[in-house]
Write a protein that holds these residues in place. Structure first.
Motif, PDB file in Angstrom:
ATOM      1  N   ASP A 317       1.831   5.407 -11.023  1.00  0.00           N
ATOM      2  CA  ASP A 317       1.161   6.578 -11.605  1.00  0.00           C
ATOM      3  C   ASP A 317       0.921   7.673 -10.571  1.00  0.00           C
ATOM      4  O   ASP A 317       0.895   8.859 -10.905  1.00  0.00           O
ATOM      5  N   THR A 318       0.719   7.270  -9.326  1.00  0.00           N
ATOM      6  CA  THR A 318       0.532   8.255  -8.260  1.00  0.00           C
ATOM      7  C   THR A 318       1.207   7.744  -6.991  1.00  0.00           C
ATOM      8  O   THR A 318       1.346   6.543  -6.790  1.00  0.00           O
ATOM      9  N   VAL A 319       1.583   8.685  -6.125  1.00  0.00           N
ATOM     10  CA  VAL A 319       2.212   8.366  -4.844  1.00  0.00           C
ATOM     11  C   VAL A 319       1.401   9.045  -3.731  1.00  0.00           C
ATOM     12  O   VAL A 319       0.986  10.204  -3.879  1.00  0.00           O
ATOM     13  N   VAL A 320       1.165   8.313  -2.656  1.00  0.00           N
ATOM     14  CA  VAL A 320       0.402   8.840  -1.517  1.00  0.00           C
ATOM     15  C   VAL A 320       1.278   8.758  -0.272  1.00  0.00           C
ATOM     16  O   VAL A 320       1.760   7.677   0.084  1.00  0.00           O
ATOM     17  N   LEU A 321       1.478   9.875   0.394  1.00  0.00           N
ATOM     18  CA  LEU A 321       2.210   9.888   1.661  1.00  0.00           C
ATOM     19  C   LEU A 321       1.228   9.625   2.793  1.00  0.00           C
ATOM     20  O   LEU A 321       0.231  10.328   2.933  1.00  0.00           O
ATOM     21  N   ALA A 322       1.522   8.603   3.614  1.00  0.00           N
ATOM     22  CA  ALA A 322       0.677   8.264   4.754  1.00  0.00           C
ATOM     23  C   ALA A 322       1.545   7.846   5.934  1.00  0.00           C
ATOM     24  O   ALA A 322       1.203   6.942   6.687  1.00  0.00           O
ATOM     25  N   GLY A 323       2.676   8.524   6.094  1.00  0.00           N
ATOM     26  CA  GLY A 323       3.615   8.179   7.164  1.00  0.00           C
ATOM     27  C   GLY A 323       3.381   8.936   8.457  1.00  0.00           C
ATOM     28  O   GLY A 323       4.045   8.668   9.452  1.00  0.00           O
ATOM     29  N   GLY A 324       2.459   9.913   8.434  1.00  0.00           N
ATOM     30  CA  GLY A 324       2.160  10.656   9.649  1.00  0.00           C
ATOM     31  C   GLY A 324       2.789  12.036   9.658  1.00  0.00           C
ATOM     32  O   GLY A 324       3.504  12.446   8.730  1.00  0.00           O
ATOM     33  N   CYS A 325       2.533  12.777  10.729  1.00  0.00           N
ATOM     34  CA  CYS A 325       2.869  14.199  10.795  1.00  0.00           C
ATOM     35  C   CYS A 325       4.362  14.471  10.866  1.00  0.00           C
ATOM     36  O   CYS A 325       4.799  15.593  10.601  1.00  0.00           O
TER      37      CYS A 325
END
Length: 584
Positions: A317-325
């Motif tokens: 339902d949702t996607v979160v990017l947390a891979g860094g800068c």
């Protein structure tokens, strides 16, 4: 996990924090996909030599003694950027690190693994300067709104004042003699020095078995023998798996694989909470979307198993990017999502420098009569700091000898020190590379040498950032091209802080002060997908619904200079609450 509510791309410093909040407080099912290895997990007993398992959902998978075996105290084992266990690249060490196109004299220091770059940081956990949040128009939320999340994050990471050792006593002597006052607040608005807030559990006055912990302690530093907290060995940059034999969740330094991964997996044991699954060795190559131009929303991701090469698409339902800068904008751009000119831009890195003081034996013995030295490898890596809001800050640093020789004398943009003139009005004696016999002589003073790390308040600029390389690609798409150059205002702030550092050294009695004059070090990276530009006040993408960013790239600037981990994690916890309130 077939139908997660939320997919988080990246298990670095911030992704596990968001996952724990989503599952524990909001009952959501979360799948974390991580491109690198999972250390200290029974599913992957040889994470760099064998594919191992597929996914971890059980906190019993975590094994502290296995982590002890994988994280040695040998600095080259950890920090070699090509074959060390802390590097940016696939877990399979028969393969090369991931290529980043950086056409300048600079160095990128990243880690790909569960825990991310928090695996080798010093665990410094100060808050941002309040002015850096409240006085800049593009930051859409107030400092006051972040404070409850800072408090929660500091509780989860056991953040506390670090214990002092010889090198901190020397720093305090110099700062006090220079006229700087002690700061007695976590919310810094004035200039001065203070003990460092570190995410490291400190040892008590006695072991859990009742043995007194003092200078005469001769017992074991094993968890099984009753030792708790930090061993005061400055091995944090090697991953720091101490105390030895401790379960993963009881390791002293709270990188996110220690502070957030265990409680995130604990949610799977409680029927009232959501579920968390972590899949390492899974590099996300595309963000899937539905809808047309002007109204698209994220619907899932496609990832590639870095051992088998197989690809798979997962919906959520949702996607979160947390891979860094670097990884978050790279994935965005390789997915063909809308770019309004700010995706990947505005990168900040605290325009570091490094000022070294060398002291004679009598000076150190006078300040520290009990120890008569300030061995940089004793105590936490950084236990005291200086803050000057509006300019930046600095940290007292101690490390192992190999890293000290590199940082003190072998990483410079100034040229060789014997060939680099020094302005007589400047407070340092030498500047630039030190090599050969002179390097040997300097390093013979290792136990009477210490350095101050300069962290400048550099501001986001659109010229700095991450784009796609049009020439080189790997199995995950076009590689990232990174560029960062300081503004003249950044240079001026760095020079001012270096002069303050030199004065602190002089006031403590240093007989020689050396400025290394580092080239850009991309370590404290922030703000390449920042709120106010790419993201709205909920950290949701302005141009793609149901797509959020929960890593340091969402920060709107460099926070004024303090280390970004506490702020990045606090913001990720807030973003988890926003996701739940908006879509669940």
């Amino acid at each position: 996990m077939k139908n997660p509510d939320v997919i988080i791309v990246g298990a670095g410093a911030d992704g596990p924090a968001a996952a724990w909040k989503l599952a524990d407080d909001h009952g959501l099912d979360v799948l974390i996909l991580e491109g690198g290895a999972f250390h200290g997990n029974k599913q992957w007993p040889k994470p760099h030599a064998d594919a191992g398992g597929t996914v971890s959902t059980d906190p019993a998978d975590l094994d502290g003694k296995l982590l002890d075996e994988q994280f040695t105290h040998l600095e080259a084992d950890a920090n070699d950027p090509t074959w060390g266990y802390l590097r940016v690249g696939p877990a399979d060490h028969s393969r090369a690190p991931w290529f980043r196109n950086l056409h300048q004299n600079a160095f990128i220091w990243q880690i790909s693994a569960v825990g991310g770059t928090s695996l080798h940081y010093f665990a410094n956990h100060p808050r941002a300067y309040p002015y850096a949040i409240d006085t800049q128009d593009h930051w859409p939320i107030s400092y006051e709104e972040l404070v409850p999340y800072y408090q929660l994050n500091e509780e989860m990471t056991s953040t506390q004042q670090a214990p002092m050792t010889g090198k901190e006593e020397v720093f305090i002597e110099g700062a006090t003699n220079a006229g700087y006052p002690l700061i007695d607040s976590k919310n810094v608005t004035e200039t001065g020095w203070r003990p460092q807030a570190n995410a490291v559990e400190v040892p008590g006055r006695e072991t859990s078995n009742g043995q007194p912990l003092d200078a005469d302690y001769e017992g074991s530093f094993s968890y099984d023998d009753g030792f708790r907290g930090d061993t005061l060995v400055g091995d944090h940059f090697q991953g720091s798996s101490t105390p030895v034999d401790a379960p993963v969740r009881d390791k002293a330094r709270k990188s996110s694989n220690v502070s957030y991964v265990p409680p995130a997996l604990d949610t799977n044991k409680d029927a009232e909470k959501g579920n968390v699954a972590i899949r390492p060795n899974a590099y996300v190559t595309n963000i899937e979307t539905t809808g047309g131009p002007g109204s698209i929303e994220a619907s899932g991701v496609t990832f590639r198993d870095s051992w088998s090469g197989m690809t798979q698409t997962v919906e959520a339902d949702t996607v979160v990017l947390a891979g860094g800068c670097i990884e978050s904008p790279r994935l965005w751009l390789n997915s063909g999502l809308p770019d309004d000119g700010w995706v990947g831009k505005g990168l900040t890195t605290h325009w570091f420098d490094w000022v070294v003081g060398v002291y004679d034996d009598d000076t150190i013995a006078e300040i520290n009569p009990d120890g008569e030295h300030m061995d940089p490898y004793i105590g936490q890596n950084s236990a005291v700091r200086f803050d000057k809001p509006g300019v930046g800050g600095m940290e007292d640093i101690g490390m192992s000898p190999g890293l000290v020789s590199y940082a003190d004398y072998l990483f410079s943009q100034a040229g060789y020190s014997f060939d680099t003139p020094v302005d007589p009005d400047e407070p340092w004696d030498t500047r630039g590379y030190v090599v050969g016999e002179e390097l040997k002589r300097r390093m013979s003073d290792y136990r009477q040498t210490k350095a101050l790390l300069i962290l400048t308040d550099d501001l986001p600029r659109q010229d700095n950032g991450v784009s796609l390389d049009n020439t080189f690609s790997d199995e995950h798409g076009a590689v990232p091209k990174i560029k960062w150059s300081p503004h003249p205002d950044d240079d001026a702030k760095r020079d001012e802080l270096c002069r303050i550092a030199a004065r602190i050294h002089r006031e403590a009695g240093a007989e020689h002060v050396h400025r290394c004059d580092w080239p850009p070090l991309l370590l404290h990276m922030q703000s390449s997908m920042r709120m106010g530009k790419v993201l709205d006040s909920n950290a949701e993408a302005k141009n793609v619904d149901r797509l959020f960013v929960a890593d340091h790239s969402a920060l709107a600037n460099g926070l004024g200079g303090p280390n970004p981990t506490n702020s990045g994690q606090a913001l990720a916890l807030r973003t988890a609450d926003k996701i739940a309130s908006l879509y669940f």
